[in-house]
Design a protein around this motif. Sequence first.
Motif, short mmCIF file in Angstrom:
data_model
loop_
_atom_site.label_atom_id
_atom_site.label_comp_id
_atom_site.label_asym_id
_atom_site.label_seq_id
_atom_site.Cartn_x
_atom_site.Cartn_y
_atom_site.Cartn_z
N ASP A 119 0.84 -1.21 0.00
CA ASP A 119 0.00 0.00 0.00
C ASP A 119 0.87 1.25 0.00
O ASP A 119 0.59 2.22 -0.72
CB ASP A 119 -0.93 -0.03 1.22
CG ASP A 119 -2.06 0.98 1.13
OD1 ASP A 119 -2.43 1.36 -0.01
OD2 ASP A 119 -2.59 1.37 2.18
N ASP A 137 -0.30 6.70 4.06
CA ASP A 137 -0.43 5.43 4.78
C ASP A 137 0.28 5.42 6.14
O ASP A 137 0.71 4.36 6.59
CB ASP A 137 0.10 4.29 3.89
CG ASP A 137 -0.43 2.92 4.28
OD1 ASP A 137 -1.63 2.82 4.60
OD2 ASP A 137 0.35 1.95 4.28
N HIS A 139 -5.58 5.68 5.94
CA HIS A 139 -6.79 4.94 6.31
C HIS A 139 -6.69 4.29 7.69
O HIS A 139 -7.53 3.46 8.04
CB HIS A 139 -7.10 3.88 5.23
CG HIS A 139 -6.14 2.74 5.19
ND1 HIS A 139 -6.53 1.42 5.26
CD2 HIS A 139 -4.79 2.71 5.09
CE1 HIS A 139 -5.47 0.64 5.18
NE2 HIS A 139 -4.39 1.39 5.08
N HIS A 140 -5.65 4.62 8.47
CA HIS A 140 -5.53 4.05 9.81
C HIS A 140 -6.42 4.80 10.80
O HIS A 140 -6.38 6.03 10.87
CB HIS A 140 -4.08 4.08 10.29
CG HIS A 140 -3.19 3.14 9.54
ND1 HIS A 140 -2.45 3.55 8.45
CD2 HIS A 140 -2.97 1.82 9.69
CE1 HIS A 140 -1.78 2.50 7.97
NE2 HIS A 140 -2.08 1.43 8.70
N THR A 171 -4.78 2.99 1.57
CA THR A 171 -4.48 4.36 1.14
C THR A 171 -4.59 4.45 -0.38
O THR A 171 -5.02 5.47 -0.92
CB THR A 171 -3.07 4.76 1.64
OG1 THR A 171 -3.09 4.72 3.06
CG2 THR A 171 -2.69 6.16 1.19
N ASP A 210 -3.26 -4.81 0.71
CA ASP A 210 -3.80 -4.42 2.01
C ASP A 210 -5.07 -5.20 2.39
O ASP A 210 -5.39 -5.29 3.57
CB ASP A 210 -4.09 -2.91 2.06
CG ASP A 210 -3.09 -2.17 2.94
OD1 ASP A 210 -1.95 -2.66 3.08
OD2 ASP A 210 -3.44 -1.11 3.51
MN MN Z 1 -2.37 0.67 4.20
#
Ligand code: MN
Length: 312
Positions: free
Chosen positions: A25, A81, A106-107, A126, A155
């Motif tokens: 990713d 990311d 996206h965390h 991401t 991912d």
């Molecule tokens: Mn990721």
Amino acid sequence: MDKTREFLKKYESFLITSHKNPDGDAIGSQIGLALALEKMGKDVIVVDTDPVPKRFRYFERIDLVQNAIVDFDYQAVIVLDSSSPERLGSISEKIDFTKPVANIDHHISNKYFGTVNLVQPERSSTCEIVYLLLKNFVELDKEIAMYLYLGLLTDTGSFRYANTRAESLRHASELLSYGVDASSVAERIWFRDTPGRLKLLGSVLETIEIFDGFSMMYVTREMMERYNTTEEDTEEFASYGLTIDGVRATAFVKERDGEIKVSLRSKKGTDVDRIAAIYGGGGHKSAAGFTVKGKNFFSFIEELKRVMEENV
Ligand SMILES: [Mn+2]
């Protein structure tokens, strides 16, 4: 989304970076976005702390990813990311964070450290966010789509993990419609292994022990040397310990010079982040890790077994 698009329009030169030990990713989103910005006529440099892992060596544009900032004047920074600048590793000390920063991630643990923050924890990757950012904004092509697909594929664990949603498959499908050959992407990542790595996997699998709800495997330095391999070759081995029915968590214990590295994986919502935290490590609920120093390898395995017994 619009603020981030404004950000990309406004500046003429960008430094793009992502987390240490980059995964598919991180690699895919950095290269995909860099190629798109170049298409917009912008100057771009991609810089990471660590080199691109060997399993991505068959992707032509990985040479875009550098490990030092050589003579490049940039107006803005894009971090991909990564939940915080600490995740970037040592390269973060060389990056000028007084410049405007776009934080695309996206965390769920993201610290919103950017000047603009495009953080969508509901997205698989991401790469999926970068795709939505670029869609109807830049003219995408097969090469850009391929790098974004790469991150979406890896991912989601090839569309097997809980982050695989109807939307993620729809976006993957849209990316393939640019002419990306899905089987060729998979083949380049997973079907060009070295014989040494496969033999090492064989000997690691031999070490597996299965307990009540968890399993453990290990690799010693002697085993890696025997097949002319390094720790990098053991990436992705940890999840094999989870393939057994009834096993909810697994620990893969790796012998290093003077320290021991442990990778933890889980399924069905079992929390291994908690176990990593006992030893000062961390990660996600389903994938975490930690390092210990100055302990005997095999007695530490016994110790970890008891900790796993209490916590799984
Ligand atoms: Mn990721």
